[in-house]
Design a protein around this motif. Structure first.
Motif, PDB file in Angstrom:
ATOM      1  N   SER A 187       0.833  -1.203   0.000  1.00 57.28           N
ATOM      2  CA  SER A 187       0.000   0.000   0.000  1.00 57.28           C
ATOM      3  C   SER A 187       0.870   1.257   0.000  1.00 57.28           C
ATOM      4  CB  SER A 187      -0.932   0.003   1.225  1.00 57.28           C
ATOM      5  OG  SER A 187      -1.812  -1.102   1.196  1.00 57.28           O
ATOM      6  N   ILE A 188       1.973   1.217   0.751  1.00 55.99           N
ATOM      7  CA  ILE A 188       2.918   2.337   0.782  1.00 55.99           C
ATOM      8  C   ILE A 188       3.513   2.571  -0.604  1.00 55.99           C
ATOM      9  CG2 ILE A 188       5.202   3.050   1.619  1.00 55.99           C
ATOM     10  CD1 ILE A 188       4.430   1.717   4.321  1.00 55.99           C
ATOM     11  N   VAL A 189       3.903   1.480  -1.280  1.00 54.15           N
ATOM     12  CA  VAL A 189       4.457   1.612  -2.637  1.00 54.15           C
ATOM     13  C   VAL A 189       3.428   2.252  -3.569  1.00 54.15           C
ATOM     14  CG1 VAL A 189       5.306   0.350  -4.653  1.00 54.15           C
ATOM     15  CG2 VAL A 189       6.036  -0.330  -2.360  1.00 54.15           C
ATOM     16  N   ALA A 190       2.163   1.810  -3.463  1.00 51.14           N
ATOM     17  CA  ALA A 190       1.102   2.363  -4.323  1.00 51.14           C
ATOM     18  C   ALA A 190       0.913   3.854  -4.074  1.00 51.14           C
ATOM     19  CB  ALA A 190      -0.206   1.604  -4.072  1.00 51.14           C
ATOM     20  N   VAL A 191       0.852   4.248  -2.796  1.00 48.51           N
ATOM     21  CA  VAL A 191       0.626   5.653  -2.452  1.00 48.51           C
ATOM     22  C   VAL A 191       1.802   6.522  -2.875  1.00 48.51           C
ATOM     23  CG1 VAL A 191       0.395   7.283  -0.528  1.00 48.51           C
ATOM     24  CG2 VAL A 191      -0.963   5.176  -0.552  1.00 48.51           C
ATOM     25  N   PHE A 192       3.019   6.096  -2.542  1.00 39.62           N
ATOM     26  CA  PHE A 192       4.186   6.918  -2.834  1.00 39.62           C
ATOM     27  C   PHE A 192       4.434   7.021  -4.337  1.00 39.62           C
ATOM     28  CE2 PHE A 192       4.750   6.803   1.582  1.00 39.62           C
ATOM     29  CZ  PHE A 192       5.711   7.732   1.937  1.00 39.62           C
ATOM     30  N   THR A 193       4.138   5.956  -5.084  1.00 42.83           N
ATOM     31  CA  THR A 193       4.286   6.028  -6.536  1.00 42.83           C
ATOM     32  C   THR A 193       3.297   7.026  -7.124  1.00 42.83           C
ATOM     33  OG1 THR A 193       4.930   3.686  -6.574  1.00 42.83           O
ATOM     34  CG2 THR A 193       4.343   4.682  -8.662  1.00 42.83           C
ATOM     35  N   SER A 194       2.057   7.006  -6.619  1.00 48.03           N
ATOM     36  CA  SER A 194       1.065   7.966  -7.111  1.00 48.03           C
ATOM     37  C   SER A 194       1.480   9.399  -6.793  1.00 48.03           C
ATOM     38  CB  SER A 194      -0.317   7.661  -6.525  1.00 48.03           C
ATOM     39  OG  SER A 194      -0.364   7.931  -5.139  1.00 48.03           O
ATOM     40  N   VAL A 195       2.039   9.618  -5.599  1.00 49.73           N
ATOM     41  CA  VAL A 195       2.502  10.955  -5.213  1.00 49.73           C
ATOM     42  C   VAL A 195       3.610  11.436  -6.145  1.00 49.73           C
ATOM     43  CG1 VAL A 195       3.714  12.263  -3.418  1.00 49.73           C
ATOM     44  CG2 VAL A 195       1.821  10.748  -2.793  1.00 49.73           C
ATOM     45  N   ILE A 196       4.562  10.545  -6.442  1.00 51.43           N
ATOM     46  CA  ILE A 196       5.677  10.908  -7.323  1.00 51.43           C
ATOM     47  C   ILE A 196       5.156  11.290  -8.717  1.00 51.43           C
ATOM     48  CG2 ILE A 196       7.700   9.999  -8.547  1.00 51.43           C
ATOM     49  CD1 ILE A 196       8.256   8.323  -5.992  1.00 51.43           C
ATOM     50  N   PHE A 197       4.278  10.463  -9.262  1.00 51.50           N
ATOM     51  CA  PHE A 197       3.757  10.746 -10.607  1.00 51.50           C
ATOM     52  C   PHE A 197       2.854  11.978 -10.613  1.00 51.50           C
ATOM     53  CE2 PHE A 197       4.856   6.256 -11.720  1.00 51.50           C
ATOM     54  CZ  PHE A 197       5.632   6.553 -12.834  1.00 51.50           C
ATOM     55  N   LEU A 198       2.147  12.233  -9.510  1.00 54.22           N
ATOM     56  CA  LEU A 198       1.348  13.461  -9.418  1.00 54.22           C
ATOM     57  C   LEU A 198       2.230  14.698  -9.495  1.00 54.22           C
ATOM     58  CD1 LEU A 198      -1.273  12.481  -6.676  1.00 54.22           C
ATOM     59  CD2 LEU A 198      -1.813  13.174  -9.016  1.00 54.22           C
ATOM     60  N   LYS A 199       3.453  14.581  -8.968  1.00 48.96           N
ATOM     61  CA  LYS A 199       4.401  15.707  -9.033  1.00 48.96           C
ATOM     62  C   LYS A 199       5.039  15.822 -10.414  1.00 48.96           C
ATOM     63  CE  LYS A 199       5.815  18.040  -6.197  1.00 48.96           C
ATOM     64  NZ  LYS A 199       5.423  19.415  -5.803  1.00 48.96           N
ATOM     65  N   ILE A 200       5.264  14.680 -11.068  1.00 44.32           N
ATOM     66  CA  ILE A 200       5.978  14.667 -12.348  1.00 44.32           C
ATOM     67  C   ILE A 200       5.077  15.073 -13.505  1.00 44.32           C
ATOM     68  CG2 ILE A 200       7.125  13.184 -14.048  1.00 44.32           C
ATOM     69  CD1 ILE A 200       8.256  11.563 -11.727  1.00 44.32           C
ATOM     70  N   ILE A 201       3.864  14.501 -13.532  1.00 45.02           N
ATOM     71  CA  ILE A 201       2.964  14.734 -14.671  1.00 45.02           C
ATOM     72  C   ILE A 201       2.303  16.108 -14.532  1.00 45.02           C
ATOM     73  CG2 ILE A 201       0.884  13.929 -15.863  1.00 45.02           C
ATOM     74  CD1 ILE A 201       1.590  11.105 -14.870  1.00 45.02           C
ATOM     75  N   PRO A 202       2.493  16.986 -15.492  1.00 50.20           N
ATOM     76  CA  PRO A 202       1.923  18.345 -15.381  1.00 50.20           C
ATOM     77  C   PRO A 202       0.438  18.374 -15.721  1.00 50.20           C
ATOM     78  CG  PRO A 202       3.101  18.133 -17.453  1.00 50.20           C
ATOM     79  CD  PRO A 202       3.290  16.817 -16.726  1.00 50.20           C
TER      80      PRO A 202
END
Length: 283
Positions: free
Chosen positions: A86-101
């Motif tokens: 669950s941590i991997v899922a959340v942190f990956t989404s956070v990273i991509f939310l920052k990367i994808i404009p």
């Protein structure tokens, strides 16, 4: 080796979810002024409200902040393995939310189309995670934890939170936003159910040589079970057979219970077409 392969597969699925969720939110939902379900929807709403008041706050930051206490609860109160993926899922989404404009001009000019695409992507990602045996954090942690504490299914928690998101969207940003948010939540739930078929009942038969440990854990589970005595034909050793009927939504939690009590247990899962008699369900 099998466990390592399964763990690697789950990590990949968690990362796929993170990417799909970020694409959904940044490329479709935010431009369509449509709000997702659960913690992501709450983060979108708070970000929009702060922006409306002249402030600045990112969805990624709020998704991270809101999920941290929930993931800590999952680690200490549910299961380490459950929490890790669950941590991997959340942190990956956070990273991509920052990367994808977020595009200046919406990719889709129709808000309805944006809600459809956004809901489909999130539903696909969540369904894949559930199918792989873990959650995407957020309100699923609350549902699982409260279910363990009360001994009942409390899926209504998600419905209440989503209802509050829709109501807040309507009050603060117009009832059009509420309507398209309903579309997004409906489509995401529909696709998630299609991928994972959470409402389908299954019969689970567990063969174990550690019945006492398993029965102790099963009493904490949210469904009843029946124990039968058996003997292995090949080994001629006594084996306990525990049978229960659950929905596919509960299989992840049941799997954790069985693995904690007896990692060597043999489990057979069969689809259940119909039920008669006393069967309590809180769905």
């Amino acid at each position: 080796m099998t466990d390592l392969k399964m763990s690697s597969k789950r990590i990949v699925v968690a990362m796929i979810y993170g990417f799909l969720a970020a694409v959904s939110v940044n490329l479709f939902l935010i431009p369509a002024k449509t709000y997702s379900s659960g913690v992501t929807g709450v983060a979108q709403l708070l970000t929009a409200l702060v922006s409306h008041l002249g402030g600045s706050l990112s969805v990624a930051a709020l998704v991270f902040i809101l999920n941290v206490p929930l993931l800590v609860l999952a680690w200490f109160k549910i299961n380490h393995q459950y929490a890790i993926f669950s941590i991997v899922a959340v942190f990956t989404s956070v990273i991509f939310l920052k990367i994808i404009p977020v595009p200046v001009q919406p990719i889709l000019t129709e808000r309805f189309a944006g809600a459809l695409f956004g809901g489909a992507l999130i539903g696909l990602g969540v369904g894949l995670c559930f199918r792989a045996g873990f959650s995407t954090g957020g309100t699923d942690v609350i549902v699982t934890l409260v279910g363990r504490l009360t001994g009942k299914r409390v899926g209504v928690v998600n419905n209440v939170i989503n209802g509050m998101i829709i109501l807040a969207a309507g009050i603060f940003f117009g009832w059009g936003a509420a309507l398209y948010s309903i579309v997004e939540i409906f489509v995401s739930s529909l696709l998630m159910d299609y991928i994972y078929t959470q409402q389908q009942k299954v019969t689970v038969t567990i063969f174990t040589k550690q019945p006492e440990a398993l029965k102790k854990r099963m009493r904490e589970f949210i469904h009843g079970a029946t124990e039968l005595d058996g003997t292995g034909l090949y080994t001629n050793q006594e084996t306990s057979v525990i049978m229960t009927v659950v929905s596919k939504y509960d299989l992840t939690a049941l799997k954790l219970v069985v693995q904690d009590a007896d990692p060597n247990a043999f489990v057979n899962i069969q689809s259940t077409m119909n039920l008669w008699g006393r069967f309590e369900s809180n769905e």
